[in-house]
Scaffold this motif. Structure first.
Motif, PDB file in Angstrom:
ATOM      1  N   THR A  24     -75.314  56.714  22.092  1.00  0.00           N
ATOM      2  CA  THR A  24     -76.487  55.901  21.802  1.00  0.00           C
ATOM      3  C   THR A  24     -77.681  56.350  22.635  1.00  0.00           C
ATOM      4  OG1 THR A  24     -75.059  54.012  21.307  1.00  0.00           O
ATOM      5  CG2 THR A  24     -77.381  53.553  21.699  1.00  0.00           C
ATOM      6  N   GLU A  25     -77.448  56.591  23.923  1.00  0.00           N
ATOM      7  CA  GLU A  25     -78.535  57.060  24.794  1.00  0.00           C
ATOM      8  C   GLU A  25     -79.129  58.356  24.256  1.00  0.00           C
ATOM      9  OE1 GLU A  25     -77.224  57.387  28.813  1.00  0.00           O
ATOM     10  OE2 GLU A  25     -76.656  55.277  28.983  1.00  0.00           O
ATOM     11  N   LEU A  26     -78.268  59.260  23.815  1.00  0.00           N
ATOM     12  CA  LEU A  26     -78.749  60.540  23.310  1.00  0.00           C
ATOM     13  C   LEU A  26     -79.614  60.358  22.070  1.00  0.00           C
ATOM     14  CD1 LEU A  26     -78.858  63.609  23.256  1.00  0.00           C
ATOM     15  CD2 LEU A  26     -76.627  63.618  22.111  1.00  0.00           C
ATOM     16  N   THR A  27     -79.212  59.468  21.168  1.00  0.00           N
ATOM     17  CA  THR A  27     -79.988  59.284  19.940  1.00  0.00           C
ATOM     18  C   THR A  27     -81.388  58.762  20.248  1.00  0.00           C
ATOM     19  OG1 THR A  27     -79.173  57.016  19.547  1.00  0.00           O
ATOM     20  CG2 THR A  27     -77.894  58.825  18.596  1.00  0.00           C
ATOM     21  N   ILE A  28     -81.506  57.865  21.235  1.00  0.00           N
ATOM     22  CA  ILE A  28     -82.825  57.340  21.592  1.00  0.00           C
ATOM     23  C   ILE A  28     -83.662  58.420  22.260  1.00  0.00           C
ATOM     24  CG2 ILE A  28     -84.080  55.602  22.927  1.00  0.00           C
ATOM     25  CD1 ILE A  28     -81.608  53.799  22.653  1.00  0.00           C
ATOM     26  N   MET A  29     -83.036  59.207  23.119  1.00  0.00           N
ATOM     27  CA  MET A  29     -83.765  60.275  23.792  1.00  0.00           C
ATOM     28  C   MET A  29     -84.248  61.329  22.793  1.00  0.00           C
ATOM     29  SD  MET A  29     -83.991  59.504  26.989  1.00  0.00           S
ATOM     30  CE  MET A  29     -84.497  61.074  27.703  1.00  0.00           C
ATOM     31  N   LEU A  30     -83.503  61.522  21.719  1.00  0.00           N
ATOM     32  CA  LEU A  30     -83.889  62.522  20.719  1.00  0.00           C
ATOM     33  C   LEU A  30     -85.211  62.169  20.038  1.00  0.00           C
ATOM     34  CD1 LEU A  30     -80.480  63.347  18.962  1.00  0.00           C
ATOM     35  CD2 LEU A  30     -81.856  64.888  20.360  1.00  0.00           C
TER      36      LEU A  30
ATOM     37  N   SER B 279     -73.027  65.439  30.627  1.00  0.00           N
ATOM     38  CA  SER B 279     -73.566  64.364  29.801  1.00  0.00           C
ATOM     39  C   SER B 279     -75.003  64.061  30.191  1.00  0.00           C
ATOM     40  CB  SER B 279     -72.700  63.105  29.913  1.00  0.00           C
ATOM     41  OG  SER B 279     -72.729  62.573  31.226  1.00  0.00           O
ATOM     42  N   LYS B 280     -75.291  64.080  31.484  1.00  0.00           N
ATOM     43  CA  LYS B 280     -76.654  63.831  31.949  1.00  0.00           C
ATOM     44  C   LYS B 280     -77.594  64.928  31.449  1.00  0.00           C
ATOM     45  CE  LYS B 280     -78.905  61.051  34.939  1.00  0.00           C
ATOM     46  NZ  LYS B 280     -78.815  59.595  34.988  1.00  0.00           N
ATOM     47  N   ALA B 281     -77.128  66.165  31.506  1.00  0.00           N
ATOM     48  CA  ALA B 281     -77.944  67.285  31.048  1.00  0.00           C
ATOM     49  C   ALA B 281     -78.194  67.212  29.547  1.00  0.00           C
ATOM     50  CB  ALA B 281     -77.266  68.605  31.414  1.00  0.00           C
ATOM     51  N   ILE B 282     -77.193  66.742  28.788  1.00  0.00           N
ATOM     52  CA  ILE B 282     -77.347  66.634  27.336  1.00  0.00           C
ATOM     53  C   ILE B 282     -78.293  65.495  26.982  1.00  0.00           C
ATOM     54  CG2 ILE B 282     -76.145  66.045  25.196  1.00  0.00           C
ATOM     55  CD1 ILE B 282     -73.689  67.536  26.373  1.00  0.00           C
ATOM     56  N   VAL B 283     -78.049  64.315  27.554  1.00  0.00           N
ATOM     57  CA  VAL B 283     -78.859  63.141  27.216  1.00  0.00           C
ATOM     58  C   VAL B 283     -80.315  63.342  27.635  1.00  0.00           C
ATOM     59  CG1 VAL B 283     -79.206  60.682  27.678  1.00  0.00           C
ATOM     60  CG2 VAL B 283     -76.905  61.552  27.245  1.00  0.00           C
ATOM     61  N   SER B 284     -80.526  63.998  28.766  1.00  0.00           N
ATOM     62  CA  SER B 284     -81.890  64.221  29.246  1.00  0.00           C
ATOM     63  C   SER B 284     -82.612  65.320  28.479  1.00  0.00           C
ATOM     64  CB  SER B 284     -81.872  64.575  30.737  1.00  0.00           C
ATOM     65  OG  SER B 284     -81.264  65.839  30.939  1.00  0.00           O
ATOM     66  N   GLY B 285     -81.879  66.079  27.660  1.00  0.00           N
ATOM     67  CA  GLY B 285     -82.494  67.146  26.877  1.00  0.00           C
ATOM     68  C   GLY B 285     -82.469  68.495  27.547  1.00  0.00           C
ATOM     69  N   GLN B 286     -81.888  68.582  28.745  1.00  0.00           N
ATOM     70  CA  GLN B 286     -81.772  69.876  29.408  1.00  0.00           C
ATOM     71  C   GLN B 286     -80.909  70.824  28.589  1.00  0.00           C
ATOM     72  OE1 GLN B 286     -80.184  69.691  33.383  1.00  0.00           O
ATOM     73  NE2 GLN B 286     -80.200  71.917  33.654  1.00  0.00           N
TER      74      GLN B 286
ATOM     75  N   GLY C  61     -77.442  71.523  19.328  1.00  0.00           N
ATOM     76  CA  GLY C  61     -77.127  72.838  18.792  1.00  0.00           C
ATOM     77  C   GLY C  61     -76.821  73.880  19.849  1.00  0.00           C
ATOM     78  N   GLN C  62     -77.063  73.547  21.122  1.00  0.00           N
ATOM     79  CA  GLN C  62     -76.814  74.504  22.208  1.00  0.00           C
ATOM     80  C   GLN C  62     -75.316  74.748  22.378  1.00  0.00           C
ATOM     81  OE1 GLN C  62     -79.407  75.608  24.876  1.00  0.00           O
ATOM     82  NE2 GLN C  62     -77.794  77.133  24.870  1.00  0.00           N
ATOM     83  N   ARG C  63     -74.919  76.011  22.464  1.00  0.00           N
ATOM     84  CA  ARG C  63     -73.517  76.309  22.750  1.00  0.00           C
ATOM     85  C   ARG C  63     -73.260  76.145  24.236  1.00  0.00           C
ATOM     86  NH1 ARG C  63     -69.544  80.291  23.846  1.00  0.00           N
ATOM     87  NH2 ARG C  63     -71.031  81.921  24.424  1.00  0.00           N
ATOM     88  N   LEU C  64     -72.142  75.493  24.562  1.00  0.00           N
ATOM     89  CA  LEU C  64     -71.777  75.282  25.953  1.00  0.00           C
ATOM     90  C   LEU C  64     -70.869  76.425  26.396  1.00  0.00           C
ATOM     91  CD1 LEU C  64     -71.053  71.439  25.949  1.00  0.00           C
ATOM     92  CD2 LEU C  64     -73.211  72.626  26.386  1.00  0.00           C
ATOM     93  N   SER C  65     -71.454  77.436  26.994  1.00  0.00           N
ATOM     94  CA  SER C  65     -70.678  78.573  27.470  1.00  0.00           C
ATOM     95  C   SER C  65     -69.891  78.163  28.707  1.00  0.00           C
ATOM     96  CB  SER C  65     -71.611  79.734  27.804  1.00  0.00           C
ATOM     97  OG  SER C  65     -70.911  80.743  28.492  1.00  0.00           O
ATOM     98  N   GLU C  66     -68.566  78.162  28.604  1.00  0.00           N
ATOM     99  CA  GLU C  66     -67.733  77.743  29.723  1.00  0.00           C
ATOM    100  C   GLU C  66     -67.973  78.594  30.958  1.00  0.00           C
ATOM    101  OE1 GLU C  66     -63.705  77.771  28.406  1.00  0.00           O
ATOM    102  OE2 GLU C  66     -64.066  76.358  26.764  1.00  0.00           O
ATOM    103  N   SER C  67     -68.131  79.879  30.761  1.00  0.00           N
ATOM    104  CA  SER C  67     -68.312  80.776  31.902  1.00  0.00           C
ATOM    105  C   SER C  67     -69.645  80.533  32.609  1.00  0.00           C
ATOM    106  CB  SER C  67     -68.210  82.237  31.461  1.00  0.00           C
ATOM    107  OG  SER C  67     -69.193  82.541  30.489  1.00  0.00           O
ATOM    108  N   VAL C  68     -70.709  80.340  31.827  1.00  0.00           N
ATOM    109  CA  VAL C  68     -72.025  80.110  32.431  1.00  0.00           C
ATOM    110  C   VAL C  68     -72.053  78.779  33.156  1.00  0.00           C
ATOM    111  CG1 VAL C  68     -74.478  79.759  31.947  1.00  0.00           C
ATOM    112  CG2 VAL C  68     -73.221  81.566  30.764  1.00  0.00           C
ATOM    113  N   ILE C  69     -71.527  77.725  32.511  1.00  0.00           N
ATOM    114  CA  ILE C  69     -71.522  76.406  33.139  1.00  0.00           C
ATOM    115  C   ILE C  69     -70.656  76.409  34.389  1.00  0.00           C
ATOM    116  CG2 ILE C  69     -70.811  74.002  32.833  1.00  0.00           C
ATOM    117  CD1 ILE C  69     -71.591  74.318  29.872  1.00  0.00           C
ATOM    118  N   ALA C  70     -69.487  77.051  34.312  1.00  0.00           N
ATOM    119  CA  ALA C  70     -68.605  77.120  35.469  1.00  0.00           C
ATOM    120  C   ALA C  70     -69.304  77.810  36.644  1.00  0.00           C
ATOM    121  CB  ALA C  70     -67.320  77.854  35.105  1.00  0.00           C
ATOM    122  N   ARG C  71     -70.031  78.860  36.345  1.00  0.00           N
ATOM    123  CA  ARG C  71     -70.759  79.560  37.413  1.00  0.00           C
ATOM    124  C   ARG C  71     -71.844  78.673  38.010  1.00  0.00           C
ATOM    125  NH1 ARG C  71     -72.309  83.494  34.627  1.00  0.00           N
ATOM    126  NH2 ARG C  71     -74.531  83.078  34.364  1.00  0.00           N
TER     127      ARG C  71
END
Length: 233
Positions: free
Chosen positions: A169-175, A27-34, A38-48
């Motif tokens: 809400t945080e994400l919409t403001i950061m966008l 959630s922090k990575a999403i809200v901060s824009g990292q 539209g980014q796909r969340l690859s389970e394997s990449v994130i898990a690694r």
């Protein structure tokens, strides 16, 4: 596009409270824009990246789906959510309903110790408006002010509902990048709400809260429409 980013919010985790901690990191990575819309969340990449298995990543993504940060597409997986101006407007309309009810109940029968906490939070908002603080810190401080009202109202349903839409809400403001050119203006917009609560004036507090959120609603949706219009076809 799969996630492929440096550590940042996606550093290794231990196993205690794993799913919740994965959800917080994502959630922090999403809200901060990292992790952009539209980014796909690859389970394997994130898990690694997080040093865990795919199962807690999948469960965490489900939690974030409930929070409005990600969407699921059958046979494709989870994606960082993209918004439309109408969805943003609907979100703020819902916030207005919840927070007007919360501020009225706070005055009627809530925890009066909430007032000094709200005053202190306005001081925090001014402090994080100074140079050297990023926008996410300012947005989180803003949301904490509203969280205090929902918590102090004394009905746990208000707080639970608020938490369901807080990250969204945080994400919409950061966008959109910012609400006001001067971040101190954001702090100042909370003052009439606190003054009405201190006076025990429920109609004035409702009016102040409505004005505060309705202005934010207009700013967010209008700026988002402008950004959408600037995107190349």
């Amino acid at each position: 596009m799969d996630v492929d980013t440096d550590a940042g919010e996606l550093g290794p985790l231990d196993r205690e409270g794993l799913v919740q901690r994965v959800a917080r990191r994502l959630s922090k990575a999403i809200v901060s824009g990292q992790l952009p819309a539209g980014q796909r969340l690859s389970e394997s990449v994130i898990a690694r990246r997080l040093g865990t298995s795919r199962a807690p990543v999948r469960e965490a993504a489900r939690l974030l789906e409930n929070s409005g940060l990600v969407t699921y597409q059958p046979n494709r997986g989870f994606f960082v959510r993209s918004f439309t101006p109408t969805e943003l407007d609907n979100l703020y309309e819902f916030r207005i309903v919840i927070e007007l009810a919360a501020v009225r109940r706070l005055i009627r029968e809530g925890d009066r110790q909430t007032v000094p906490a709200l005053c202190a939070q306005i001081d925090v908002l001014h402090r994080v408006a100074e140079p050297g603080h990023d926008m996410l810190t300012q947005v989180e401080a803003d949301m904490q002010f509203h969280r205090l009202i929902c918590n102090g109202a004394g009905n746990p349903r208000f707080l639970a509902t608020f938490e369901q839409i807080a990250l969204e809400t945080e994400l919409t403001i950061m966008l959109i990048g910012k609400l006001y050119d001067d971040a101190h203006r954001l702090a100042d917009t909370h003052v009439p709400i606190v003054e009405a609560i201190q006076a025990g004036d429920a109609p004035a507090a409702s009016d102040a809260m409505f004005h505060h959120l309705d202005v934010a609603r207009s700013l967010v949706t209008e700026q988002f429409r402008k950004l959408e219009g600037e995107k190349p076809l």
